[in-house]
Scaffold this motif. Structure first.
Motif, PDB file in Angstrom:
ATOM      1  N   LEU A  58      -4.783 -39.788  97.782  1.00 23.38           N
ATOM      2  CA  LEU A  58      -3.563 -38.992  98.010  1.00 23.38           C
ATOM      3  C   LEU A  58      -3.337 -37.903  96.955  1.00 23.38           C
ATOM      4  CD1 LEU A  58      -0.242 -40.159  99.477  1.00 23.38           C
ATOM      5  CD2 LEU A  58      -0.213 -38.702  97.462  1.00 23.38           C
ATOM      6  N   PRO A  59      -3.362 -38.207  95.644  1.00 27.54           N
ATOM      7  CA  PRO A  59      -3.118 -37.126  94.680  1.00 27.54           C
ATOM      8  C   PRO A  59      -4.177 -36.026  94.736  1.00 27.54           C
ATOM      9  CG  PRO A  59      -2.920 -39.288  93.640  1.00 27.54           C
ATOM     10  CD  PRO A  59      -3.537 -39.516  94.982  1.00 27.54           C
ATOM     11  N   VAL A  60      -5.418 -36.423  94.985  1.00 23.80           N
ATOM     12  CA  VAL A  60      -6.508 -35.447  95.006  1.00 23.80           C
ATOM     13  C   VAL A  60      -6.379 -34.508  96.195  1.00 23.80           C
ATOM     14  CG1 VAL A  60      -9.014 -35.157  95.125  1.00 23.80           C
ATOM     15  CG2 VAL A  60      -8.034 -37.068  93.826  1.00 23.80           C
TER      16      VAL A  60
ATOM     17  N   PHE B  15       0.111 -43.583  92.310  1.00 21.21           N
ATOM     18  CA  PHE B  15      -0.880 -43.952  93.317  1.00 21.21           C
ATOM     19  C   PHE B  15      -2.134 -44.571  92.706  1.00 21.21           C
ATOM     20  CE2 PHE B  15       1.813 -40.607  95.070  1.00 21.21           C
ATOM     21  CZ  PHE B  15       2.257 -41.236  96.219  1.00 21.21           C
ATOM     22  N   TYR B  16      -2.490 -44.170  91.498  1.00 21.85           N
ATOM     23  CA  TYR B  16      -3.655 -44.768  90.846  1.00 21.85           C
ATOM     24  C   TYR B  16      -3.369 -46.222  90.444  1.00 21.85           C
ATOM     25  CZ  TYR B  16      -5.399 -39.968  90.645  1.00 21.85           C
ATOM     26  OH  TYR B  16      -5.824 -38.700  90.979  1.00 21.85           O
TER      27      TYR B  16
ATOM     28  N   TRP C 153      -4.924 -29.970  97.672  1.00 17.11           N
ATOM     29  CA  TRP C 153      -5.695 -29.120  98.593  1.00 17.11           C
ATOM     30  C   TRP C 153      -4.937 -28.810  99.879  1.00 17.11           C
ATOM     31  CZ3 TRP C 153      -7.824 -31.166 103.310  1.00 17.11           C
ATOM     32  CH2 TRP C 153      -8.570 -30.230 104.041  1.00 17.11           C
ATOM     33  N   GLY C 154      -4.268 -29.800 100.436  1.00 17.13           N
ATOM     34  CA  GLY C 154      -3.685 -29.614 101.761  1.00 17.13           C
ATOM     35  C   GLY C 154      -2.181 -29.670 101.849  1.00 17.13           C
ATOM     36  N   GLY C 155      -1.488 -29.932 100.733  1.00 15.15           N
ATOM     37  CA  GLY C 155      -0.034 -29.919 100.753  1.00 15.15           C
ATOM     38  C   GLY C 155       0.585 -31.081 101.514  1.00 15.15           C
ATOM     39  N   TRP C 156       1.794 -30.840 102.020  1.00 15.24           N
ATOM     40  CA  TRP C 156       2.571 -31.923 102.642  1.00 15.24           C
ATOM     41  C   TRP C 156       1.925 -32.459 103.903  1.00 15.24           C
ATOM     42  CZ3 TRP C 156       4.495 -31.570 107.588  1.00 15.24           C
ATOM     43  CH2 TRP C 156       4.579 -30.298 108.155  1.00 15.24           C
ATOM     44  N   MET C 157       1.139 -31.657 104.616  1.00 16.02           N
ATOM     45  CA  MET C 157       0.494 -32.139 105.836  1.00 16.02           C
ATOM     46  C   MET C 157      -0.554 -33.212 105.528  1.00 16.02           C
ATOM     47  SD  MET C 157       0.165 -28.718 108.223  1.00 16.02           S
ATOM     48  CE  MET C 157      -0.423 -27.658 106.902  1.00 16.02           C
ATOM     49  N   VAL C 158      -1.239 -33.062 104.396  1.00 13.78           N
ATOM     50  CA  VAL C 158      -2.200 -34.086 103.980  1.00 13.78           C
ATOM     51  C   VAL C 158      -1.470 -35.369 103.594  1.00 13.78           C
ATOM     52  CG1 VAL C 158      -3.823 -34.723 102.150  1.00 13.78           C
ATOM     53  CG2 VAL C 158      -4.045 -32.532 103.295  1.00 13.78           C
ATOM     54  N   VAL C 159      -0.334 -35.224 102.900  1.00 12.96           N
ATOM     55  CA  VAL C 159       0.450 -36.409 102.549  1.00 12.96           C
ATOM     56  C   VAL C 159       0.877 -37.155 103.814  1.00 12.96           C
ATOM     57  CG1 VAL C 159       2.499 -37.274 101.357  1.00 12.96           C
ATOM     58  CG2 VAL C 159       1.275 -35.297 100.448  1.00 12.96           C
ATOM     59  N   CYS C 160       1.328 -36.412 104.814  1.00 17.16           N
ATOM     60  CA  CYS C 160       1.708 -37.031 106.093  1.00 17.16           C
ATOM     61  C   CYS C 160       0.529 -37.763 106.721  1.00 17.16           C
ATOM     62  CB  CYS C 160       2.238 -35.973 107.060  1.00 17.16           C
ATOM     63  SG  CYS C 160       3.904 -35.397 106.703  1.00 17.16           S
TER      64      CYS C 160
END
Length: 454
Positions: free
Chosen positions: A88-90, A167-168, A94-101
Protein backbone atom coordinates in the motif's frame (compact mmCIF):
# COMPACT_ATOMS: atom_id res chain seq x y z
CA UNK A 1 -9.09 -18.05 16.63
CA UNK A 2 -8.98 -15.13 19.08
CA UNK A 3 -5.48 -14.09 17.97
CA UNK A 4 -6.34 -14.48 14.28
CA UNK A 5 -9.51 -12.41 14.73
CA UNK A 6 -7.60 -9.71 16.60
CA UNK A 7 -4.81 -9.44 14.02
CA UNK A 8 -7.07 -9.20 10.99
CA UNK A 9 -9.26 -6.58 12.66
CA UNK A 10 -6.14 -4.54 13.52
CA UNK A 11 -5.44 -4.36 9.78
CA UNK A 12 -9.06 -3.52 9.02
CA UNK A 13 -9.37 -0.78 11.66
CA UNK A 14 -6.08 1.00 10.92
CA UNK A 15 -7.42 2.73 7.79
CA UNK A 16 -9.78 5.03 9.69
CA UNK A 17 -6.79 6.65 11.39
CA UNK A 18 -4.35 6.20 8.49
CA UNK A 19 -6.50 8.19 6.05
CA UNK A 20 -6.48 11.15 8.45
CA UNK A 21 -2.68 10.95 8.71
CA UNK A 22 -2.34 10.63 4.92
CA UNK A 23 -4.21 13.94 4.55
CA UNK A 24 -2.70 15.74 7.55
CA UNK A 25 -1.56 19.06 6.03
CA UNK A 26 0.39 19.99 9.16
CA UNK A 27 3.08 17.50 8.04
CA UNK A 28 3.15 18.48 4.39
CA UNK A 29 6.72 19.79 4.70
CA UNK A 30 8.07 16.72 6.53
CA UNK A 31 10.85 15.04 4.56
CA UNK A 32 9.99 11.63 3.16
CA UNK A 33 6.28 11.65 4.08
CA UNK A 34 3.77 12.00 1.27
CA UNK A 35 0.66 14.01 2.21
CA UNK A 36 -2.35 13.94 -0.11
CA UNK A 37 -5.07 16.50 -0.81
CA UNK A 38 -8.12 14.25 -0.57
CA UNK A 39 -11.43 15.82 0.41
CA UNK A 40 -14.06 14.16 2.65
CA UNK A 41 -15.83 12.48 -0.27
CA UNK A 42 -12.60 10.91 -1.50
CA UNK A 43 -11.84 9.73 2.03
CA UNK A 44 -15.34 8.24 2.18
CA UNK A 45 -14.66 6.28 -1.01
CA UNK A 46 -11.39 4.98 0.45
CA UNK A 47 -13.06 3.88 3.68
CA UNK A 48 -15.97 2.25 1.87
CA UNK A 49 -13.79 0.41 -0.66
CA UNK A 50 -12.97 -2.29 1.89
CA UNK A 51 -16.64 -3.15 2.06
CA UNK A 52 -16.99 -3.44 -1.71
CA UNK A 53 -14.61 -6.41 -1.71
CA UNK A 54 -16.01 -7.67 1.58
CA UNK A 55 -19.51 -7.84 0.11
CA UNK A 56 -18.50 -9.38 -3.23
CA UNK A 57 -16.66 -12.29 -1.58
CA UNK A 58 -19.14 -13.19 1.16
CA UNK A 59 -21.05 -15.99 -0.58
CA UNK A 60 -18.00 -17.41 -2.43
CA UNK A 61 -16.17 -17.42 0.92
CA UNK A 62 -18.97 -19.47 2.49
CA UNK A 63 -18.81 -22.00 -0.34
CA UNK A 64 -15.02 -22.23 -0.12
CA UNK A 65 -15.26 -22.83 3.63
CA UNK A 66 -17.77 -25.61 3.08
CA UNK A 67 -15.36 -27.21 0.62
CA UNK A 68 -11.96 -26.71 2.30
CA UNK A 69 -12.66 -25.99 5.98
CA UNK A 70 -11.77 -23.03 8.19
CA UNK A 71 -8.02 -23.39 8.69
CA UNK A 72 -6.62 -23.14 5.13
CA UNK A 73 -8.99 -20.35 4.08
CA UNK A 74 -8.04 -18.16 7.03
CA UNK A 75 -4.35 -18.90 6.46
CA UNK A 76 -4.62 -17.57 2.90
CA UNK A 77 -6.42 -14.47 4.22
CA UNK A 78 -3.70 -13.71 6.79
CA UNK A 79 -0.81 -14.10 4.31
CA UNK A 80 -2.64 -12.01 1.69
CA UNK A 81 -3.15 -9.19 4.17
CA UNK A 82 0.56 -9.18 4.96
CA UNK A 83 1.41 -8.68 1.29
CA UNK A 84 -1.24 -6.00 0.75
CA UNK A 85 -0.02 -4.00 3.77
CA UNK A 86 3.52 -3.95 2.37
CA UNK A 87 2.32 -2.84 -1.07
CA UNK A 88 0.00 0.00 0.00
CA UNK A 89 2.58 2.72 0.87
CA UNK A 90 4.69 1.89 -2.17
CA UNK A 91 1.87 1.87 -4.72
CA UNK A 92 -0.01 4.87 -3.28
CA UNK A 93 2.87 7.17 -4.25
CA UNK A 94 2.40 5.95 -7.82
CA UNK A 95 -1.35 5.74 -8.20
CA UNK A 96 -2.89 7.96 -5.53
CA UNK A 97 -6.27 7.38 -3.91
CA UNK A 98 -7.47 4.99 -6.63
CA UNK A 99 -4.68 2.56 -5.76
CA UNK A 100 -5.58 2.82 -2.07
CA UNK A 101 -9.18 1.96 -2.97
CA UNK A 102 -8.02 -1.03 -5.05
CA UNK A 103 -5.81 -2.38 -2.27
CA UNK A 104 -8.49 -1.91 0.38
CA UNK A 105 -10.94 -3.66 -1.92
CA UNK A 106 -8.52 -6.62 -2.01
CA UNK A 107 -8.24 -6.52 1.79
CA UNK A 108 -12.04 -6.75 1.88
CA UNK A 109 -12.00 -9.71 -0.51
CA UNK A 110 -9.53 -11.61 1.66
CA UNK A 111 -11.22 -10.76 4.97
CA UNK A 112 -14.70 -11.74 3.78
CA UNK A 113 -14.04 -15.23 5.11
CA UNK A 114 -13.22 -14.14 8.69
CA UNK A 115 -16.58 -14.37 10.46
CA UNK A 116 -18.00 -17.24 8.33
CA UNK A 117 -14.76 -19.19 8.98
CA UNK A 118 -15.05 -18.59 12.71
CA UNK A 119 -18.69 -19.72 12.65
CA UNK A 120 -17.66 -22.83 10.69
CA UNK A 121 -14.92 -23.59 13.23
CA UNK A 122 -17.25 -22.91 16.16
CA UNK A 123 -19.69 -25.45 14.76
CA UNK A 124 -16.86 -28.02 14.53
CA UNK A 125 -15.17 -27.34 17.87
CA UNK A 126 -17.67 -26.13 20.49
CA UNK A 127 -20.50 -28.26 21.95
CA UNK A 128 -23.83 -26.48 22.41
CA UNK A 129 -23.44 -26.37 26.21
CA UNK A 130 -20.27 -24.27 25.86
CA UNK A 131 -20.84 -22.36 22.61
CA UNK A 132 -22.29 -19.09 23.90
CA UNK A 133 -19.67 -18.75 26.64
CA UNK A 134 -16.69 -19.04 24.30
CA UNK A 135 -18.07 -17.19 21.28
CA UNK A 136 -17.98 -14.00 23.36
CA UNK A 137 -14.27 -14.54 24.01
CA UNK A 138 -13.37 -15.46 20.43
CA UNK A 139 -15.33 -12.62 18.84
CA UNK A 140 -13.86 -10.35 21.51
CA UNK A 141 -10.84 -10.34 19.22
CA UNK A 142 -12.84 -8.02 16.96
CA UNK A 143 -13.06 -5.35 19.64
CA UNK A 144 -9.50 -5.90 20.88
CA UNK A 145 -8.25 -5.46 17.32
CA UNK A 146 -9.88 -2.05 17.17
CA UNK A 147 -8.71 -1.14 20.68
CA UNK A 148 -5.14 -1.91 19.58
CA UNK A 149 -5.38 -0.84 15.94
CA UNK A 150 -6.72 2.71 16.25
CA UNK A 151 -4.48 4.15 19.00
CA UNK A 152 -1.38 2.30 17.78
CA UNK A 153 -2.01 3.61 14.27
CA UNK A 154 -2.23 7.12 15.66
CA UNK A 155 1.08 6.73 17.49
CA UNK A 156 2.81 5.21 14.46
CA UNK A 157 1.51 8.00 12.21
CA UNK A 158 3.17 10.63 14.39
CA UNK A 159 6.64 9.02 14.23
CA UNK A 160 9.38 10.23 11.92
CA UNK A 161 8.46 7.61 9.31
CA UNK A 162 4.82 8.75 9.36
CA UNK A 163 1.76 6.86 8.16
CA UNK A 164 3.65 4.26 6.01
CA UNK A 165 4.94 2.73 9.26
CA UNK A 166 1.34 1.77 10.12
CA UNK A 167 1.18 -0.65 7.21
CA UNK A 168 4.67 -2.09 7.65
CA UNK A 169 3.96 -2.91 11.30
CA UNK A 170 0.64 -4.52 10.30
CA UNK A 171 2.47 -6.67 7.73
CA UNK A 172 4.84 -7.96 10.42
CA UNK A 173 1.89 -8.77 12.68
CA UNK A 174 0.28 -10.80 9.88
CA UNK A 175 3.43 -12.89 9.39
CA UNK A 176 3.58 -13.78 13.10
CA UNK A 177 -0.14 -14.65 13.08
CA UNK A 178 0.29 -16.87 10.01
CA UNK A 179 3.00 -18.89 11.78
CA UNK A 180 0.83 -19.37 14.87
CA UNK A 181 -2.20 -20.31 12.77
CA UNK A 182 -0.25 -22.88 10.78
CA UNK A 183 1.13 -24.81 13.74
CA UNK A 184 -1.56 -24.45 16.43
CA UNK A 185 -4.88 -24.95 14.63
CA UNK A 186 -6.98 -27.48 12.70
CA UNK A 187 -10.33 -27.36 10.91
CA UNK A 188 -11.75 -30.20 13.05
CA UNK A 189 -10.78 -31.99 16.29
CA UNK A 190 -9.96 -35.11 14.28
CA UNK A 191 -7.34 -33.19 12.27
CA UNK A 192 -5.51 -31.57 15.17
CA UNK A 193 -1.99 -32.91 15.64
CA UNK A 194 -1.83 -32.57 19.45
CA UNK A 195 -5.37 -33.23 20.66
CA UNK A 196 -5.88 -36.11 23.11
CA UNK A 197 -8.25 -38.94 22.29
CA UNK A 198 -10.39 -38.11 25.35
CA UNK A 199 -10.81 -34.46 24.38
CA UNK A 200 -11.61 -35.37 20.78
CA UNK A 201 -14.30 -37.81 21.91
CA UNK A 202 -15.79 -35.30 24.36
CA UNK A 203 -16.06 -32.55 21.72
CA UNK A 204 -17.48 -34.78 18.99
CA UNK A 205 -20.15 -36.24 21.29
CA UNK A 206 -21.49 -32.76 22.03
CA UNK A 207 -21.36 -31.26 18.56
CA UNK A 208 -24.68 -32.45 17.12
CA UNK A 209 -23.39 -32.17 13.55
CA UNK A 210 -22.82 -34.55 10.69
CA UNK A 211 -19.69 -36.61 10.22
CA UNK A 212 -16.87 -34.65 8.60
CA UNK A 213 -16.51 -37.35 5.99
CA UNK A 214 -20.09 -37.10 4.79
CA UNK A 215 -20.70 -34.71 1.91
CA UNK A 216 -23.72 -32.48 2.53
CA UNK A 217 -25.80 -30.99 -0.24
CA UNK A 218 -26.62 -27.35 0.41
CA UNK A 219 -30.41 -26.99 0.87
CA UNK A 220 -30.64 -23.72 -1.06
CA UNK A 221 -34.42 -23.82 -1.52
CA UNK A 222 -35.07 -24.26 2.20
CA UNK A 223 -32.53 -21.61 3.14
CA UNK A 224 -34.05 -19.00 0.85
CA UNK A 225 -37.59 -19.75 2.03
CA UNK A 226 -36.78 -19.72 5.77
CA UNK A 227 -38.47 -16.84 7.62
CA UNK A 228 -36.09 -17.06 10.65
CA UNK A 229 -33.11 -16.57 8.33
CA UNK A 230 -34.70 -13.43 6.90
CA UNK A 231 -35.28 -12.22 10.48
CA UNK A 232 -31.60 -12.79 11.31
CA UNK A 233 -30.65 -10.97 8.10
CA UNK A 234 -32.69 -7.92 9.13
CA UNK A 235 -30.99 -7.88 12.54
CA UNK A 236 -27.61 -8.25 10.85
CA UNK A 237 -28.33 -5.27 8.60
CA UNK A 238 -29.02 -2.96 11.53
CA UNK A 239 -25.98 -4.11 13.49
CA UNK A 240 -23.69 -4.05 10.45
CA UNK A 241 -24.61 -0.53 9.38
CA UNK A 242 -24.32 0.86 12.91
CA UNK A 243 -20.97 -0.83 13.41
CA UNK A 244 -19.61 0.50 10.11
CA UNK A 245 -20.71 3.99 11.10
CA UNK A 246 -18.76 3.78 14.36
CA UNK A 247 -15.89 1.91 12.76
CA UNK A 248 -15.17 4.20 9.81
CA UNK A 249 -16.48 7.59 10.93
CA UNK A 250 -15.61 7.75 14.63
CA UNK A 251 -12.05 9.13 14.18
CA UNK A 252 -13.39 11.90 11.91
CA UNK A 253 -16.27 12.67 14.28
CA UNK A 254 -13.97 12.93 17.27
CA UNK A 255 -11.37 15.07 15.51
CA UNK A 256 -13.52 17.35 13.36
CA UNK A 257 -16.86 17.60 15.18
CA UNK A 258 -15.65 17.33 18.78
CA UNK A 259 -12.29 19.09 18.11
CA UNK A 260 -10.11 16.34 19.62
CA UNK A 261 -6.52 15.97 18.29
CA UNK A 262 -5.52 13.13 15.95
CA UNK A 263 -3.49 11.34 18.65
CA UNK A 264 -6.22 11.72 21.28
CA UNK A 265 -8.99 10.83 18.82
CA UNK A 266 -7.15 7.62 17.93
CA UNK A 267 -6.89 6.71 21.60
CA UNK A 268 -10.52 7.60 22.32
CA UNK A 269 -11.68 5.71 19.23
CA UNK A 270 -10.44 2.53 20.90
CA UNK A 271 -12.13 3.13 24.26
CA UNK A 272 -15.73 2.28 23.23
CA UNK A 273 -14.56 -1.08 21.90
CA UNK A 274 -13.11 -1.94 25.31
CA UNK A 275 -16.66 -1.75 26.65
CA UNK A 276 -17.93 -3.79 23.71
CA UNK A 277 -15.27 -6.45 24.35
CA UNK A 278 -16.03 -6.67 28.07
CA UNK A 279 -19.80 -6.81 27.59
CA UNK A 280 -19.52 -9.47 24.88
CA UNK A 281 -17.49 -11.78 27.12
CA UNK A 282 -19.59 -11.20 30.26
CA UNK A 283 -22.95 -11.41 28.49
CA UNK A 284 -21.86 -14.61 26.76
CA UNK A 285 -21.14 -16.24 30.11
CA UNK A 286 -24.42 -15.00 31.60
CA UNK A 287 -26.44 -16.11 28.58
CA UNK A 288 -24.89 -19.60 28.64
CA UNK A 289 -25.62 -19.89 32.38
CA UNK A 290 -29.26 -18.83 31.93
CA UNK A 291 -29.68 -21.36 29.13
CA UNK A 292 -27.90 -24.27 30.84
CA UNK A 293 -29.89 -23.81 34.06
CA UNK A 294 -33.21 -23.58 32.19
CA UNK A 295 -34.01 -20.00 33.26
CA UNK A 296 -34.30 -18.94 29.61
CA UNK A 297 -34.80 -20.89 26.42
CA UNK A 298 -32.35 -20.42 23.57
CA UNK A 299 -34.80 -18.24 21.64
CA UNK A 300 -35.51 -16.23 24.81
CA UNK A 301 -31.80 -15.50 25.17
CA UNK A 302 -31.52 -14.45 21.53
CA UNK A 303 -34.50 -12.07 21.65
CA UNK A 304 -33.81 -10.53 25.05
CA UNK A 305 -30.09 -9.89 24.58
CA UNK A 306 -30.55 -8.64 21.01
CA UNK A 307 -33.24 -6.20 22.19
CA UNK A 308 -31.10 -4.89 25.06
CA UNK A 309 -28.30 -4.24 22.59
CA UNK A 310 -30.57 -2.46 20.10
CA UNK A 311 -32.20 -0.20 22.69
CA UNK A 312 -28.82 0.67 24.21
CA UNK A 313 -27.28 1.56 20.83
CA UNK A 314 -30.28 3.72 19.93
CA UNK A 315 -30.12 5.62 23.23
CA UNK A 316 -26.42 6.34 22.67
CA UNK A 317 -27.07 7.58 19.14
CA UNK A 318 -29.96 9.81 20.25
CA UNK A 319 -27.76 11.48 22.86
CA UNK A 320 -24.94 11.99 20.35
CA UNK A 321 -27.33 13.64 17.90
CA UNK A 322 -27.76 16.67 20.18
CA UNK A 323 -24.21 17.20 21.46
CA UNK A 324 -21.29 19.31 20.26
CA UNK A 325 -17.69 20.27 21.14
CA UNK A 326 -18.83 21.90 24.39
CA UNK A 327 -20.04 18.48 25.59
CA UNK A 328 -17.01 16.36 24.71
CA UNK A 329 -17.08 14.29 27.90
CA UNK A 330 -20.76 13.38 27.54
CA UNK A 331 -20.29 12.62 23.83
CA UNK A 332 -17.36 10.28 24.47
CA UNK A 333 -19.31 8.61 27.30
CA UNK A 334 -22.27 8.13 24.92
CA UNK A 335 -20.02 6.54 22.30
CA UNK A 336 -18.59 4.18 24.91
CA UNK A 337 -22.09 3.31 26.13
CA UNK A 338 -23.46 2.68 22.61
CA UNK A 339 -20.65 0.35 21.59
CA UNK A 340 -20.66 -1.38 24.96
CA UNK A 341 -24.28 -2.30 24.33
CA UNK A 342 -23.42 -3.89 20.98
CA UNK A 343 -21.68 -6.64 22.94
CA UNK A 344 -25.15 -8.00 23.72
CA UNK A 345 -25.62 -8.87 20.03
CA UNK A 346 -23.14 -11.75 20.27
CA UNK A 347 -25.64 -13.62 22.45
CA UNK A 348 -28.45 -12.43 20.19
CA UNK A 349 -28.67 -12.75 16.43
CA UNK A 350 -24.99 -13.71 16.03
CA UNK A 351 -25.51 -17.16 17.55
CA UNK A 352 -28.82 -17.72 15.81
CA UNK A 353 -27.14 -19.15 12.69
CA UNK A 354 -25.67 -21.95 14.81
CA UNK A 355 -29.07 -22.59 16.46
CA UNK A 356 -30.80 -23.06 13.12
CA UNK A 357 -28.11 -25.07 11.37
CA UNK A 358 -24.82 -26.22 12.95
CA UNK A 359 -23.86 -27.88 9.67
CA UNK A 360 -24.33 -24.77 7.50
CA UNK A 361 -23.66 -22.01 10.07
CA UNK A 362 -20.67 -20.61 8.17
CA UNK A 363 -22.58 -20.46 4.89
CA UNK A 364 -25.60 -18.86 6.58
CA UNK A 365 -23.41 -16.19 8.15
CA UNK A 366 -21.86 -15.55 4.73
CA UNK A 367 -25.33 -14.97 3.26
CA UNK A 368 -26.58 -12.64 6.03
CA UNK A 369 -23.23 -10.85 6.11
CA UNK A 370 -23.44 -10.35 2.34
CA UNK A 371 -26.82 -8.63 2.58
CA UNK A 372 -25.84 -6.61 5.67
CA UNK A 373 -22.71 -5.32 3.99
CA UNK A 374 -24.57 -4.33 0.84
CA UNK A 375 -26.20 -1.75 3.09
CA UNK A 376 -22.99 -1.04 5.03
CA UNK A 377 -21.12 -0.02 1.86
CA UNK A 378 -23.23 3.12 1.57
CA UNK A 379 -22.64 4.32 5.15
CA UNK A 380 -19.38 6.27 4.53
CA UNK A 381 -20.85 7.67 1.32
CA UNK A 382 -24.15 8.56 3.01
CA UNK A 383 -22.23 10.25 5.84
CA UNK A 384 -20.14 12.33 3.44
CA UNK A 385 -23.28 13.56 1.63
CA UNK A 386 -25.14 14.22 4.90
CA UNK A 387 -22.19 16.33 6.03
CA UNK A 388 -22.00 18.04 2.60
CA UNK A 389 -18.23 17.58 2.62
CA UNK A 390 -18.02 19.45 5.95
CA UNK A 391 -17.14 17.07 8.84
CA UNK A 392 -17.61 19.91 11.36
CA UNK A 393 -21.34 20.19 10.48
CA UNK A 394 -23.21 19.13 13.65
CA UNK A 395 -26.59 19.18 11.87
CA UNK A 396 -25.24 16.68 9.36
CA UNK A 397 -24.00 14.39 12.13
CA UNK A 398 -27.44 14.68 13.78
CA UNK A 399 -29.10 13.43 10.58
CA UNK A 400 -26.71 10.47 10.48
CA UNK A 401 -27.19 9.50 14.14
CA UNK A 402 -31.00 9.85 14.14
CA UNK A 403 -31.32 7.81 10.94
CA UNK A 404 -29.22 5.03 12.42
CA UNK A 405 -31.15 5.02 15.74
CA UNK A 406 -34.48 4.57 13.94
CA UNK A 407 -33.08 1.82 11.72
CA UNK A 408 -31.72 -0.08 14.72
CA UNK A 409 -35.01 -0.11 16.62
CA UNK A 410 -37.12 -1.01 13.57
CA UNK A 411 -34.91 -3.93 12.55
CA UNK A 412 -34.85 -5.35 16.06
CA UNK A 413 -38.66 -5.36 16.20
CA UNK A 414 -38.80 -7.46 13.02
CA UNK A 415 -36.15 -9.81 14.41
CA UNK A 416 -37.93 -10.59 17.69
CA UNK A 417 -41.26 -11.15 15.89
CA UNK A 418 -40.00 -13.73 13.41
CA UNK A 419 -36.89 -15.47 14.71
CA UNK A 420 -36.60 -18.91 16.33
CA UNK A 421 -33.83 -21.04 17.81
CA UNK A 422 -35.19 -24.42 16.65
CA UNK A 423 -32.77 -26.49 14.61
CA UNK A 424 -34.21 -26.58 11.11
CA UNK A 425 -35.22 -29.95 9.59
CA UNK A 426 -33.11 -29.33 6.49
CA UNK A 427 -29.94 -29.24 8.61
CA UNK A 428 -30.26 -33.02 9.04
CA UNK A 429 -27.99 -34.81 6.51
CA UNK A 430 -30.78 -37.36 5.97
CA UNK A 431 -33.53 -34.77 5.57
CA UNK A 432 -34.34 -35.61 1.96
CA UNK A 433 -34.49 -39.34 2.68
CA UNK A 434 -36.72 -38.83 5.72
CA UNK A 435 -39.16 -36.71 3.70
CA UNK A 436 -40.02 -39.65 1.51
CA UNK A 437 -39.75 -42.44 4.09
CA UNK A 438 -42.82 -44.30 5.32
CA UNK A 439 -43.87 -43.34 8.88
CA UNK A 440 -43.30 -46.88 10.19
CA UNK A 441 -39.73 -46.78 8.88
CA UNK A 442 -38.96 -43.83 11.16
CA UNK A 443 -39.85 -45.72 14.38
CA UNK A 444 -36.70 -47.00 16.16
CA UNK A 445 -36.41 -50.78 16.36
CA UNK A 446 -35.22 -50.55 19.98
CA UNK A 447 -36.40 -47.88 22.38
CA UNK A 448 -33.28 -46.06 23.57
CA UNK A 449 -34.59 -45.57 27.11
CA UNK A 450 -35.58 -49.22 27.50
CA UNK A 451 -32.26 -50.33 26.09
CA UNK A 452 -30.25 -48.29 28.62
CA UNK A 453 -32.31 -49.49 31.61
CA UNK A 454 -32.31 -53.18 30.72
Amino acid sequence: MFVCMTSLIVVRSSMGVAVLAMTDKSRINDTGIMIYDWDKKTQGLILSSFFWGYVLMQVPAGLLLKRFGGKPILQVAVLSNALLCVLLPVLTAWGGWMVVCAIRLCVGLTQACLFPACHTLLGRWLPESERTKYIGFIYGGMQLGIIIGMPVSGLLAETKLGWPLIFYVMAGLMVVTALMWQFLTASTPGEHRWITHEEKEYIERGLNISSEKKSLRTPWKHIFTSIPIYAITIAHISVGTAFVLFFTEMPTYLEKALKISLRNSAALSGLPYAGMWLSGVVVGIISQKLYNTGVLSAVGCRKIFNSIGSIGVSIGLLILAYLGPQSRTIAVASLIFALTMTGFYISGYMLNHLDLSPNFAGLLLSLTNFVANLFSVVIPIFTSFALNNDPTDLNGWRTVFLTMAGTTLGCNLIYILFTTSDRQPWDDPDFENKKYARPEEMIPVINKKEDTTS
